[in-house]
Design a protein around this motif. Structure first.
Motif, PDB file in Angstrom:
ATOM      1  N   GLY A 195     -48.980  59.860 -17.484  1.00  0.00           N
ATOM      2  CA  GLY A 195     -48.526  61.097 -18.096  1.00  0.00           C
ATOM      3  C   GLY A 195     -47.625  61.896 -17.161  1.00  0.00           C
ATOM      4  O   GLY A 195     -47.195  61.391 -16.116  1.00  0.00           O
ATOM      5  N   ALA A 196     -47.347  63.120 -17.546  1.00  0.00           N
ATOM      6  CA  ALA A 196     -46.478  63.973 -16.738  1.00  0.00           C
ATOM      7  C   ALA A 196     -47.181  64.362 -15.436  1.00  0.00           C
ATOM      8  O   ALA A 196     -48.413  64.451 -15.378  1.00  0.00           O
ATOM      9  CB  ALA A 196     -46.123  65.231 -17.533  1.00  0.00           C
ATOM     10  N   SER A 197     -46.390  64.563 -14.392  1.00  0.00           N
ATOM     11  CA  SER A 197     -46.903  65.003 -13.079  1.00  0.00           C
ATOM     12  C   SER A 197     -48.006  64.087 -12.555  1.00  0.00           C
ATOM     13  O   SER A 197     -49.030  64.537 -12.031  1.00  0.00           O
ATOM     14  CB  SER A 197     -47.418  66.449 -13.171  1.00  0.00           C
ATOM     15  OG  SER A 197     -46.405  67.320 -13.616  1.00  0.00           O
ATOM     16  N   LEU A 220     -53.861  60.007 -22.822  1.00  0.00           N
ATOM     17  CA  LEU A 220     -54.632  59.152 -23.718  1.00  0.00           C
ATOM     18  C   LEU A 220     -53.967  59.188 -25.093  1.00  0.00           C
ATOM     19  O   LEU A 220     -53.832  60.234 -25.711  1.00  0.00           O
ATOM     20  CB  LEU A 220     -56.070  59.666 -23.813  1.00  0.00           C
ATOM     21  CG  LEU A 220     -57.025  58.886 -24.716  1.00  0.00           C
ATOM     22  CD1 LEU A 220     -57.248  57.489 -24.159  1.00  0.00           C
ATOM     23  CD2 LEU A 220     -58.355  59.618 -24.844  1.00  0.00           C
ATOM     24  N   ILE A 221     -53.523  58.011 -25.553  1.00  0.00           N
ATOM     25  CA  ILE A 221     -52.895  57.898 -26.874  1.00  0.00           C
ATOM     26  C   ILE A 221     -53.895  57.221 -27.807  1.00  0.00           C
ATOM     27  O   ILE A 221     -54.353  56.114 -27.542  1.00  0.00           O
ATOM     28  CB  ILE A 221     -51.596  57.070 -26.808  1.00  0.00           C
ATOM     29  CG1 ILE A 221     -50.634  57.679 -25.787  1.00  0.00           C
ATOM     30  CG2 ILE A 221     -50.935  56.998 -28.183  1.00  0.00           C
ATOM     31  CD1 ILE A 221     -49.424  56.810 -25.508  1.00  0.00           C
ATOM     32  N   TRP A 225     -52.913  60.664 -32.197  1.00  0.00           N
ATOM     33  CA  TRP A 225     -53.134  61.844 -31.365  1.00  0.00           C
ATOM     34  C   TRP A 225     -52.971  61.492 -29.896  1.00  0.00           C
ATOM     35  O   TRP A 225     -53.132  60.344 -29.495  1.00  0.00           O
ATOM     36  CB  TRP A 225     -54.516  62.457 -31.619  1.00  0.00           C
ATOM     37  CG  TRP A 225     -55.662  61.490 -31.629  1.00  0.00           C
ATOM     38  CD1 TRP A 225     -56.072  60.707 -32.669  1.00  0.00           C
ATOM     39  CD2 TRP A 225     -56.539  61.179 -30.544  1.00  0.00           C
ATOM     40  NE1 TRP A 225     -57.155  59.945 -32.313  1.00  0.00           N
ATOM     41  CE2 TRP A 225     -57.474  60.220 -31.021  1.00  0.00           C
ATOM     42  CE3 TRP A 225     -56.649  61.633 -29.237  1.00  0.00           C
ATOM     43  CZ2 TRP A 225     -58.475  59.704 -30.225  1.00  0.00           C
ATOM     44  CZ3 TRP A 225     -57.653  61.118 -28.423  1.00  0.00           C
ATOM     45  CH2 TRP A 225     -58.549  60.165 -28.932  1.00  0.00           C
ATOM     46  N   THR A 226     -52.576  62.472 -29.104  1.00  0.00           N
ATOM     47  CA  THR A 226     -52.437  62.288 -27.665  1.00  0.00           C
ATOM     48  C   THR A 226     -53.253  63.361 -26.960  1.00  0.00           C
ATOM     49  O   THR A 226     -53.382  64.496 -27.445  1.00  0.00           O
ATOM     50  CB  THR A 226     -50.964  62.384 -27.215  1.00  0.00           C
ATOM     51  OG1 THR A 226     -50.430  63.659 -27.600  1.00  0.00           O
ATOM     52  CG2 THR A 226     -50.134  61.281 -27.851  1.00  0.00           C
ATOM     53  N   TYR A 227     -53.802  62.985 -25.816  1.00  0.00           N
ATOM     54  CA  TYR A 227     -54.714  63.879 -25.100  1.00  0.00           C
ATOM     55  C   TYR A 227     -54.421  63.804 -23.610  1.00  0.00           C
ATOM     56  O   TYR A 227     -54.299  62.714 -23.033  1.00  0.00           O
ATOM     57  CB  TYR A 227     -56.158  63.466 -25.387  1.00  0.00           C
ATOM     58  CG  TYR A 227     -57.190  64.408 -24.851  1.00  0.00           C
ATOM     59  CD1 TYR A 227     -57.554  65.546 -25.559  1.00  0.00           C
ATOM     60  CD2 TYR A 227     -57.817  64.161 -23.623  1.00  0.00           C
ATOM     61  CE1 TYR A 227     -58.516  66.418 -25.070  1.00  0.00           C
ATOM     62  CE2 TYR A 227     -58.777  65.031 -23.124  1.00  0.00           C
ATOM     63  CZ  TYR A 227     -59.126  66.146 -23.848  1.00  0.00           C
ATOM     64  OH  TYR A 227     -60.071  67.011 -23.360  1.00  0.00           O
ATOM     65  N   ASP A 228     -54.294  64.972 -22.979  1.00  0.00           N
ATOM     66  CA  ASP A 228     -54.068  65.065 -21.542  1.00  0.00           C
ATOM     67  C   ASP A 228     -55.425  65.060 -20.845  1.00  0.00           C
ATOM     68  O   ASP A 228     -56.178  66.039 -20.924  1.00  0.00           O
ATOM     69  CB  ASP A 228     -53.304  66.358 -21.212  1.00  0.00           C
ATOM     70  CG  ASP A 228     -52.896  66.423 -19.749  1.00  0.00           C
ATOM     71  OD1 ASP A 228     -53.578  65.788 -18.919  1.00  0.00           O
ATOM     72  OD2 ASP A 228     -51.905  67.102 -19.445  1.00  0.00           O
TER      73      ASP A 228
END
Length: 206
Positions: free
Chosen positions: A95-97, A102-103, A13-16
């Protein structure tokens, strides 16, 4: 890679972290009865774990946003009374921008935890048995030595008396080896110098 993880027993899972959004979770999330990603992160997530993530993020920023890995084990009680163990391996990455992603890879480690607990229980039982065996052996040797010394007092023959004393000294030497093996961490060897010093001291005292 994602197609491979879709068929894995682990959960990817990945979490921003910036937007507190779960951006991906493999299909078997929660299927193995452990903690789901949403149980750990975001609103309503584990407070202690969220505090740990903040510390990790500070370290991540301090080391110039180089990927940072972290492993944590969570345990939860199931309705049947058993304990479910979930190992979570995390990686903080850019991450982006200019955000932080979190992976996570979650793995059900309940069977391994139960096996470890069984090994520890078995070792504790064997240790208790060894202690009981040690005390019984030591007591038996002391009883034999006492009986020999008691009998030796009634002997008026110097040859027989010397034989009894020699037998007692041999039993004492064996008892001391047994004691030193019990006290040492390495059962393969005994500190000969310490053994001889103790043996001579005991013989002189006798």
């Amino acid at each position: 890679f994602l197609r491979l993880m879709d068929h894995s027993s682990d959960v990817l899972w990945t979490y921003d972290l910036d937007h507190e959004t779960l951006t991906y979770a493999s299909p078997n999330t929660g299927a193995f009865g452990g903690l789901r990603p949403e149980d750990l992160v975001g609103p309503g997530g584990d407070p202690g774990f969220m505090a740990e993530l903040q510390d990790l993020r500070m370290r991540f920023e301090q080391q110039r946003r180089k990927p940072l890995t972290y492993t944590r084990v969570f345990e939860q009680a199931l309705p049947d009374g058993s304990i479910n163990s979930t190992e979570v391996n995390l990686t903080l990455a850019p991450g982006a921008s200019n955000g932080v992603t979190l992976i996570g890879v979650s793995r059900d480690t309940s069977e391994r935890a139960r096996a470890d607990a069984e090994v520890r229980r078995s070792l504790a039982e064997k240790e208790a048995l060894l202690k009981e065996l040690y005390h019984r052996t030591k007591n038996n040797m002391m009883v034999i030595m006492s009986l020999l010394r008691l009998q030796a007092r009634r002997i008026r023959n110097e040859v027989l008396e010397a034989a009894f004393d020699q037998a007692c000294n041999r039993i004492q030497a064996m008892a001391l080896v047994h004691q030193k093996l019990y006290e040492t961490r390495d059962l393969a060897e005994v500190d000969l110098g310490d053994y001889l010093r103790t043996l001579v001291k005991n013989l002189v005292a006798a």
